[in-house]
Design an enzyme around this catalytic site. Structure first.
Site, PDB file in Angstrom:
ATOM      1  N   ASP A  13       0.818  -1.227   0.000  1.00  0.00           N
ATOM      2  CA  ASP A  13       0.000   0.000   0.000  1.00  0.00           C
ATOM      3  C   ASP A  13       0.845   1.269   0.000  1.00  0.00           C
ATOM      4  OD1 ASP A  13      -2.331  -1.632   0.311  1.00  0.00           O
ATOM      5  OD2 ASP A  13      -1.842  -1.788   2.439  1.00  0.00           O
ATOM      6  N   HIS A  41      -4.519  -1.872  -5.726  1.00  0.00           N
ATOM      7  CA  HIS A  41      -3.854  -0.631  -6.110  1.00  0.00           C
ATOM      8  C   HIS A  41      -4.951   0.382  -6.357  1.00  0.00           C
ATOM      9  CE1 HIS A  41       0.029  -2.239  -6.704  1.00  0.00           C
ATOM     10  NE2 HIS A  41      -0.239  -2.903  -7.796  1.00  0.00           N
TER      11      HIS A  41
HETATM   12  P1  GDP Z   1      -0.611   0.428  -3.656  1.00  0.00           P
HETATM   13  O1  GDP Z   1      -1.253  -0.904  -3.451  1.00  0.00           O
HETATM   14  O2  GDP Z   1       0.838   0.385  -3.301  1.00  0.00           O
HETATM   15  O3  GDP Z   1      -0.870   1.026  -4.982  1.00  0.00           O
HETATM   16  O4  GDP Z   1      -1.244   1.397  -2.578  1.00  0.00           O
HETATM   17  P2  GDP Z   1      -2.724   1.959  -2.394  1.00  0.00           P
HETATM   18  O5  GDP Z   1      -3.652   1.541  -3.441  1.00  0.00           O
HETATM   19  O6  GDP Z   1      -3.101   1.747  -0.981  1.00  0.00           O
HETATM   20  O7  GDP Z   1      -2.417   3.477  -2.686  1.00  0.00           O
HETATM   21  C1  GDP Z   1      -2.244   4.361  -1.759  1.00  0.00           C
HETATM   22  C2  GDP Z   1      -3.402   5.373  -1.673  1.00  0.00           C
HETATM   23  O8  GDP Z   1      -2.862   6.649  -1.553  1.00  0.00           O
HETATM   24  C3  GDP Z   1      -4.334   5.486  -2.858  1.00  0.00           C
HETATM   25  O9  GDP Z   1      -5.607   5.859  -2.383  1.00  0.00           O
HETATM   26  C4  GDP Z   1      -3.731   6.599  -3.699  1.00  0.00           C
HETATM   27  O10 GDP Z   1      -4.649   7.281  -4.524  1.00  0.00           O
HETATM   28  C5  GDP Z   1      -3.230   7.493  -2.632  1.00  0.00           C
HETATM   29  N1  GDP Z   1      -2.016   8.223  -2.955  1.00  0.00           N
HETATM   30  C6  GDP Z   1      -0.941   7.788  -3.667  1.00  0.00           C
HETATM   31  N2  GDP Z   1       0.030   8.727  -3.657  1.00  0.00           N
HETATM   32  C7  GDP Z   1      -0.458   9.759  -2.917  1.00  0.00           C
HETATM   33  C8  GDP Z   1       0.090  11.015  -2.496  1.00  0.00           C
HETATM   34  O11 GDP Z   1       1.224  11.366  -2.776  1.00  0.00           O
HETATM   35  N3  GDP Z   1      -0.691  11.793  -1.682  1.00  0.00           N
HETATM   36  C9  GDP Z   1      -1.939  11.442  -1.300  1.00  0.00           C
HETATM   37  N4  GDP Z   1      -2.619  12.275  -0.515  1.00  0.00           N
HETATM   38  N5  GDP Z   1      -2.491  10.265  -1.664  1.00  0.00           N
HETATM   39  C10 GDP Z   1      -1.746   9.442  -2.456  1.00  0.00           C
END
Ligand code: GDP
Length: 424
Positions: A13, A41
């Site tokens: 995440d 994701h």
């Molecule tokens: P993944 O499985 O590694 O892709 O992680 P997630 O799906 O949990 O992604 C992380 C969350 O944070 C998602 O809701 C993204 O839209 C959000 N997100 C990613 N980068 C950023 C950022 O730089 N700032 C903020 N505020 N949210 C982010």
């Protein structure tokens, strides 16, 4: 030509989906090489907001070929449901932009049942499975007791194979767990309703990727979860059942002879962890709720509140090594803007000694975090688009992490949107 893997450095995440979505513009193929639909994701782009579970994040880019390699846990039922829901928002998914390895093993209906039955048996010692059948699936794969996607093209042999597996699996279901047995009719229904639907996408992905490589095309490998959930190098047994490390990408994609030139490791500006297992830097109470709310830290697949804490340098440095990361993307820096001072877990105390080495799994529960504080920046940074626009305190935080984890931070993300990124 340059091939790149985008991987998680911590517990998952970290925002990998967002980084793959950003970087796919430079790649001709995006490959998922391990894991199943047990994580998510989140991708936000002009078509909307999507929680992808099995589909590669390149699915939104025209002209990008998306590959599900032989290393994934291919669940036809969940995959087709995901395809249907993404198509509903106008995204085109067909046999030109999605390819499934003929050597991908299929997650069978009983894998999900067995996951739930075993977690129930473990009761308060449970591993925190998402109950998507991933652990039973990989166990069966290594026992050679599941079917390959390509077998769908050999219907008679497939039915014989399934009948053998059915007889064997019913022994476990009924005698070990006292559950109801499966019947061939149930498997026929599963074949018709779900498995048959993935047939148009099935191909030899090794051959495909090899020919793309020979044409000097660029290939992006996308991992699920992070270093600390790797089956071999993670916080055993609280890991996933596959290798989340970049080194596995060539094997899990179907093309073991392909070389990876760059590994982008994704690190969140603070720590989060879903499920069970030691999480040394964990916060509790009010402090934790505030960070969880600020970052919207709820599981993309399960909606479970994530455990949260400050960035963990010890775990992150270990993750960087395990992934052989050549560059880091630091995400969600904007989330920390509300803090007066920014906490950093720099060391662990283990048996009365200060250490910066990530402990062996059996020792990990005894580790205590040692936290330092850096000055906060006290303003919204989500509109910053260049390094110079970032407040000095935010730059210093990034530089502090970079120095301590020993890897260049090439991207700083300040928001979920595609363009909320600072490239250094
Ligand atoms: P993944 O499985 O590694 O892709 O992680 P997630 O799906 O949990 O992604 C992380 C969350 O944070 C998602 O809701 C993204 O839209 C959000 N997100 C990613 N980068 C950023 C950022 O730089 N700032 C903020 N505020 N949210 C982010």
């Amino acid at each position: 030509m340059s091939n790149c893997a985008i991987v998680g450095i911590n517990w998952g995440d970290e925002g990998k989906g967002r980084m793959v979505d950003l970087l796919t513009s430079g790649y001709d193929a995006v490959v998922r090489y391990q894991g199943g639909g047990n994580a998510g994701h989140t991708v936000i782009n002009e078509s909307g907001k999507f929680a992808l579970h099995l589909l590669p994040s390149g699915i939104f880019r025209r002209g990008v070929v998306n590959v599900l390699g032989n290393g994934v846990a291919l669940d036809p039922e969940n995959l087709m449901a995901e395809i249907d829901s993404v198509r509903e928002k106008g995204v085109v998914i067909d046999e030109n932009n999605l390819k499934i390895s003929d050597r991908a093993s299929l997650l069978l209906p009983w894998h999900r049942d067995l996951d739930a039955l075993e977690e129930a048996r473990l009761a308060d010692k449970k591993y925190g499975s998402t109950r998507q059948g991933i652990a039973p699936f990989y166990s069966d794969k290594y026992q050679k007791k599941t079917v390959l996607a390509g077998e769908l093209f050999y219907p008679e042999k497939l039915r014989e194979h399934l009948a053998e597996l059915l007889e064997w699996k019913n022994l476990t279901l009924t005698r070990v767990y006292g559950a109801e047995p499966y019947t061939m009719e149930m498997l026929e229904k599963w074949l018709k309703d779900h498995a048959e639907r993935i047939k148009p996408f099935i191909t030899d992905t090794g051959k495909l990727l090899r020919s793309m490589r020979d044409e000097e095309k660029n290939i992006l490998f996308e991992a699920q979860l992070g270093s600390l959930r790797d089956l071999d190098f993670g916080i055993v047994p609280y890991t996933t059942s596959s290798n989340t490390t970049a080194a596995y990408a060539p094997i899990g994609s179907g093309c073991p002879d392909i070389r990876i030139d760059e590994v982008v490791g994704v690190v969140k500006a603070y720590s989060t962890c879903v499920g069970e297992g030691p999480f040394t830097c964990e916060w509790f109470g009010e402090e934790a709720s505030r960070l969880r709310e600020a970052g919207g830290e709820y599981g993309a697949k399960t909606g479970r509140p994530r455990r949260v804490g400050p960035i963990d340098i010890v775990a992150t440095r270990y993750g960087v090594k395990v992934q052989a990361a050549t560059c880091i993307a630091l995400t969600k820096l904007d989330v920390l803007s509300y803090m007066d001072r920014i906490p950093v877990c720099t060391h662990y105390m283990l048996n009365g000694e200060l250490t910066d080495e990530f402990p062996f799994p059996a020792a990990l529960p005894d580790a205590e975090p040692v936290t330092e504080y850096l000055p906060g920046w006290g303003c919204d940074i989500s509109a910053c688009r260049s390094w110079d626009e970032l407040p000095e305190a935010a730059r210093n935080y990034v530089l502090f992490i970079e120095e301590n984890i020993g890897c260049h931070i090439g991207y700083v993300s300040v928001g979920p949107e595609r363009d909320s990124i600072i490239i250094r």
